[in-house]
Design an enzyme around this catalytic site. Structure first.
Site, PDB file in Angstrom:
ATOM      1  N   VAL A 190      11.235   9.167  29.488  1.00  0.00           N
ATOM      2  CA  VAL A 190      10.433   9.812  29.080  1.00  0.00           C
ATOM      3  C   VAL A 190       9.000   9.776  30.239  1.00  0.00           C
ATOM      4  CG1 VAL A 190       8.695   7.987  28.352  1.00  0.00           C
ATOM      5  CG2 VAL A 190       8.686  10.206  26.827  1.00  0.00           C
ATOM      6  N   ARG A 191       9.591   8.881  31.121  1.00  0.00           N
ATOM      7  CA  ARG A 191       8.686   9.231  32.611  1.00  0.00           C
ATOM      8  C   ARG A 191       9.084  11.325  33.290  1.00  0.00           C
ATOM      9  NH1 ARG A 191       5.651  11.894  35.210  1.00  0.00           N
ATOM     10  NH2 ARG A 191       4.986  11.414  36.852  1.00  0.00           N
ATOM     11  N   ASP A 247      14.588   3.355  24.384  1.00  0.00           N
ATOM     12  CA  ASP A 247      13.242   4.028  24.245  1.00  0.00           C
ATOM     13  C   ASP A 247      12.712   2.079  23.534  1.00  0.00           C
ATOM     14  OD1 ASP A 247      10.740   4.236  23.330  1.00  0.00           O
ATOM     15  OD2 ASP A 247      10.977   6.160  22.921  1.00  0.00           O
ATOM     16  N   THR A 305      -3.408  -4.012  33.802  1.00  0.00           N
ATOM     17  CA  THR A 305      -3.942  -3.071  34.913  1.00  0.00           C
ATOM     18  C   THR A 305      -6.058  -4.080  35.426  1.00  0.00           C
ATOM     19  OG1 THR A 305      -5.226  -1.376  35.510  1.00  0.00           O
ATOM     20  CG2 THR A 305      -5.131  -1.782  33.058  1.00  0.00           C
ATOM     21  N   SER A 337     -10.564   3.820  29.993  1.00  0.00           N
ATOM     22  CA  SER A 337      -9.875   5.078  29.415  1.00  0.00           C
ATOM     23  C   SER A 337      -9.322   4.884  27.679  1.00  0.00           C
ATOM     24  CB  SER A 337      -8.937   5.518  30.249  1.00  0.00           C
ATOM     25  OG  SER A 337      -7.893   5.037  30.016  1.00  0.00           O
ATOM     26  N   TYR A 378      -5.774   4.649  27.758  1.00  0.00           N
ATOM     27  CA  TYR A 378      -4.095   3.965  28.120  1.00  0.00           C
ATOM     28  C   TYR A 378      -5.378   2.870  28.395  1.00  0.00           C
ATOM     29  CZ  TYR A 378      -2.637   1.392  32.469  1.00  0.00           C
ATOM     30  OH  TYR A 378      -2.269   1.187  34.017  1.00  0.00           O
ATOM     31  N   HIS A 379      -6.316   2.309  29.608  1.00  0.00           N
ATOM     32  CA  HIS A 379      -6.554   1.348  29.920  1.00  0.00           C
ATOM     33  C   HIS A 379      -6.850   0.221  28.603  1.00  0.00           C
ATOM     34  CE1 HIS A 379      -7.567   3.217  33.594  1.00  0.00           C
ATOM     35  NE2 HIS A 379      -7.202   1.837  34.569  1.00  0.00           N
ATOM     36  N   LYS A 389      -3.356  -1.483  27.794  1.00  0.00           N
ATOM     37  CA  LYS A 389      -3.417  -2.646  27.725  1.00  0.00           C
ATOM     38  C   LYS A 389      -4.433  -3.830  28.119  1.00  0.00           C
ATOM     39  CE  LYS A 389      -0.359  -0.733  31.800  1.00  0.00           C
ATOM     40  NZ  LYS A 389       0.841  -1.485  32.243  1.00  0.00           N
ATOM     41  N   VAL A 445      -1.703   1.477  42.785  1.00  0.00           N
ATOM     42  CA  VAL A 445      -0.167   1.206  44.028  1.00  0.00           C
ATOM     43  C   VAL A 445      -0.066   2.579  44.718  1.00  0.00           C
ATOM     44  CG1 VAL A 445       1.583   0.755  44.216  1.00  0.00           C
ATOM     45  CG2 VAL A 445       0.783  -0.120  42.675  1.00  0.00           C
ATOM     46  N   ARG A 472      -2.704  10.569  46.585  1.00  0.00           N
ATOM     47  CA  ARG A 472      -3.066  11.652  46.661  1.00  0.00           C
ATOM     48  C   ARG A 472      -3.761  12.853  47.408  1.00  0.00           C
ATOM     49  NH1 ARG A 472      -4.691  14.866  42.452  1.00  0.00           N
ATOM     50  NH2 ARG A 472      -7.106  14.767  42.342  1.00  0.00           N
ATOM     51  N   THR A 516     -10.476  15.512  46.716  1.00  0.00           N
ATOM     52  CA  THR A 516     -10.648  15.646  45.669  1.00  0.00           C
ATOM     53  C   THR A 516     -11.964  14.495  45.593  1.00  0.00           C
ATOM     54  OG1 THR A 516      -9.214  14.611  44.829  1.00  0.00           O
ATOM     55  CG2 THR A 516      -9.380  17.779  44.488  1.00  0.00           C
ATOM     56  N   TYR A 546     -14.637  12.370  43.353  1.00  0.00           N
ATOM     57  CA  TYR A 546     -14.765  12.732  41.691  1.00  0.00           C
ATOM     58  C   TYR A 546     -16.486  11.890  41.553  1.00  0.00           C
ATOM     59  CZ  TYR A 546     -10.115  13.798  40.314  1.00  0.00           C
ATOM     60  OH  TYR A 546      -8.713  14.047  39.795  1.00  0.00           O
TER      61      TYR A 546
HETATM   62  N1  USQ Z   1     -10.041   9.534  42.172  1.00  0.00           N
HETATM   63  C1  USQ Z   1     -10.649  10.126  42.874  1.00  0.00           C
HETATM   64  N2  USQ Z   1     -10.125  11.474  42.596  1.00  0.00           N
HETATM   65  C2  USQ Z   1      -8.919  11.980  42.550  1.00  0.00           C
HETATM   66  C3  USQ Z   1      -8.025  11.035  42.340  1.00  0.00           C
HETATM   67  C4  USQ Z   1      -8.943   9.744  41.136  1.00  0.00           C
HETATM   68  O1  USQ Z   1     -12.176  10.383  43.375  1.00  0.00           O
HETATM   69  O2  USQ Z   1      -8.268  12.985  43.059  1.00  0.00           O
HETATM   70  C5  USQ Z   1     -10.942   8.353  41.066  1.00  0.00           C
HETATM   71  C6  USQ Z   1     -11.141   8.642  40.011  1.00  0.00           C
HETATM   72  O3  USQ Z   1     -11.986   8.947  38.928  1.00  0.00           O
HETATM   73  C7  USQ Z   1     -11.639   6.669  39.743  1.00  0.00           C
HETATM   74  C8  USQ Z   1     -10.274   5.708  41.075  1.00  0.00           C
HETATM   75  O4  USQ Z   1     -10.374   7.452  41.743  1.00  0.00           O
HETATM   76  O5  USQ Z   1     -12.546   5.768  39.896  1.00  0.00           O
HETATM   77  C9  USQ Z   1      -9.321   5.197  40.518  1.00  0.00           C
HETATM   78  O6  USQ Z   1      -8.377   7.015  40.156  1.00  0.00           O
HETATM   79  P1  USQ Z   1      -6.231   6.665  39.791  1.00  0.00           P
HETATM   80  O7  USQ Z   1      -6.408   8.030  39.324  1.00  0.00           O
HETATM   81  O8  USQ Z   1      -6.379   6.833  41.285  1.00  0.00           O
HETATM   82  O9  USQ Z   1      -6.289   5.205  39.184  1.00  0.00           O
HETATM   83  P2  USQ Z   1      -6.800   5.045  37.684  1.00  0.00           P
HETATM   84  O10 USQ Z   1      -6.825   6.380  36.861  1.00  0.00           O
HETATM   85  O11 USQ Z   1      -7.365   3.982  37.711  1.00  0.00           O
HETATM   86  O12 USQ Z   1      -5.257   4.198  37.387  1.00  0.00           O
HETATM   87  C10 USQ Z   1      -4.358   3.974  38.151  1.00  0.00           C
HETATM   88  C11 USQ Z   1      -2.597   3.846  37.765  1.00  0.00           C
HETATM   89  C12 USQ Z   1      -2.347   2.846  36.625  1.00  0.00           C
HETATM   90  C13 USQ Z   1      -2.851   1.652  37.311  1.00  0.00           C
HETATM   91  C14 USQ Z   1      -4.837   1.490  37.846  1.00  0.00           C
HETATM   92  C15 USQ Z   1      -4.631   0.108  38.344  1.00  0.00           C
HETATM   93  O13 USQ Z   1      -2.274   4.984  37.229  1.00  0.00           O
HETATM   94  O14 USQ Z   1      -1.415   3.077  36.468  1.00  0.00           O
HETATM   95  O15 USQ Z   1      -3.089   0.631  35.701  1.00  0.00           O
HETATM   96  O16 USQ Z   1      -4.275   2.733  38.601  1.00  0.00           O
HETATM   97  S1  USQ Z   1      -6.598   0.337  38.042  1.00  0.00           S
HETATM   98  O17 USQ Z   1      -7.364   1.842  39.064  1.00  0.00           O
HETATM   99  O18 USQ Z   1      -7.394  -0.750  38.930  1.00  0.00           O
HETATM  100  O19 USQ Z   1      -7.257   0.218  36.777  1.00  0.00           O
END
Ligand code: USQ
Length: 403
Positions: A34-35, A74, A144, A179, A181-182, A185, A211, A241, A253, A255
């Site tokens: 599905v990914r 699945d 997470t 979110s 998603y979070h 978990k 990661v 990114r 970018t 945020y």
């Molecule tokens: N952010 C930016 N600019 C970007 C992308 C993200 O400023 O271009 C910011 C977001 O607003 C957020 C932070 O960077 O404050 C992290 O965003 P992210 O998209 O890197 O991470 P997140 O949405 O938290 O989710 C990712 C994984 C998820 C895992 C989580 C660990 O997709 O599966 O559970 O990281 S944690 O962040 O510790 O919850």
């Protein structure tokens, strides 16, 4: 050990499966693909080309002489889970098989419902399969750090000792996820802890940070073993990114104010942490939590690290934060339990950023600049009272996803 890796075709599942296989464990991977389907839905694809699972396991056998057994199915289908347990007879299960993107879960109602249904039902089916097949099986589940949110106090590893009106207890650390998603978990964690308490299962909840990186010693052995690399605004994570953006000359970018601070770790440490958890299982009935990250950085600090590490001129753009989150906050989270088990962290430095950038530059022709800017907003938008477009049959056009 016989280890069943759920979600074994994904960004972390695939390199984990190879890592464990290389160390002599018998490994099977279960995946529904599905990914790969999310990429079709979102119109994006992995920066690094990836082979299909059959080619991957065939190549792994050719280069290492070792077998990784693929199981297609699945987790939300209980029959699939039961059959996988009967067929493979695992000693341990590593569970990566969840929808893991926060923005994806915030697209609209159907994506929120899908994320929570998929993640919670899949995990419940795994818990029932363990209880019915062999309660001794160790579940290593990816949670997470985002389960905790950003409280104004130090974050503990899963539990906090609280004294209330003269009485003291050790209780789950409060959760304030950001979110759907979070949240999924958090709900999983409650279900897992409940089954440990009630049925005597043993589980490790790995509250993992963000990661970065892509390649591991095993996935680098052959292009057909390559791991995926996401850079789009829905599945790409922040540091990877930023490196892609710097390589293609896109402004980084950030945020909002960029004071959002998160626990981070190198993909190599994900593999090491999962292995350490497997080699040091909890007791029967024990539910334990490890905070799985190695260092904390704010988003602005990460942007500065990337622009400082890579040659050339780079710019940083502060976008209006599409998420609802604290843009500046206190952050201090404990992460000693994996270090106590022997984790030797790979820390972030210019060299690591440089090597990820080198890989990105190799595939830069595959980068689609249209998927870089964020489009998903955390606040739902009201549907228009008058449809702005009509379908071929004259009915209002539906903004439904493929799911
Ligand atoms: N952010 C930016 N600019 C970007 C992308 C993200 O400023 O271009 C910011 C977001 O607003 C957020 C932070 O960077 O404050 C992290 O965003 P992210 O998209 O890197 O991470 P997140 O949405 O938290 O989710 C990712 C994984 C998820 C895992 C989580 C660990 O997709 O599966 O559970 O990281 S944690 O962040 O510790 O919850």
């Amino acid at each position: 050990m016989r280890i069943l890796v759920l979600g074994g075709d994904g960004f972390l599942g695939w390199p984990t499966a190879l890592h464990l296989s290389a160390r002599g464990h018998d490994v099977a991977v279960l995946d529904s693909f599905v990914r790969r389907q999310y990429d079709f839905e979102l119109g994006t694809s992995s920066l690094v080309p990836i082979s299909n699972l059959h080619r991957r396991v065939g190549t792994w056998h050719d280069v290492s002489g070792k077998t990784v057994t693929p199981i297609i199915g699945d987790l939300t289908d209980a029959e699939v889970v039961q059959r996988a347990f009967r067929h493979f007879e695992p000693d341990a299960v590593v569970h990566f098989a969840e929808q893991r993107s926060a923005p994806y879960s915030m697209i609209d109602r159907s994506h929120a419902v899908y994320t929570q249904t998929n993640n919670l039902v899949g995990t419940l089916n795994v818990l029932f399969a363990i209880a019915e097949y062999d309660p001794d099986i160790h579940l290593v589940k990816l949670g997470t750090m985002g389960e905790y949110g950003t409280p104004n106090i130090d974050i503990e590893e899963g539990f906090i000792e609280i004294t209330h009106r003269g009485r003291t207890d050790t209780l789950p650390f409060p959760k304030q996820p950001g979110s759907f998603y979070h949240l999924s978990k958090v709900h999983d964690s409650d279900n897992i802890a409940f089954t440990c308490r009630t049925w005597g299962l043993r589980a490790t909840d790995l509250n993992q940070g963000i990661v970065y990186g892509q390649q591991t010693p095993e996935t680098g052995l052959d292009p057909a073993l390559a791991n995926r690399f996401d850079y789009d605004a829905v599945f790409g994570t922040v540091l990877n990114r930023f490196i892609v953006q710097a390589v293609v000359g896109h402004p980084l970018t950030v945020y909002g104010k960029g004071g959002q601070t998160r626990g981070m770790l190198n993909i190599l440490d994900t593999l090491a942490c999962v292995e350490l958890a497997l080699l040091n299982p909890p007791n029967a009935g024990e539910y334990r939590v490890f905070n799985q990250f190695t260092e904390s950085w704010s988003v602005s600090e990460m942007a500065e690290l990337v622009t400082g590490a890579l040659p050339g001129k780079h710019s940083i753009e502060h976008l209006v934060d599409p998420r609802t989150e604290a843009e500046e906050h206190y952050y201090r989270a404990a992460h000693t339990k994996l270090l106590d088990l022997g984790l030797v962290p790979h820390l972030l430095n210019d060299e690591v950023i440089g090597s990820i950038a080198e890989l990105v530059a190799k595939h830069r022709d595959r980068i689609d600049p249209r998927v870089i800017r964020p489009a998903v907003q955390w606040r739902p938008t009201r549907p228009p009272s008058h449809p702005t477009s009509v379908a071929a049959d004259g009915s209002p056009a539906r903004r439904e996803s493929v799911r």
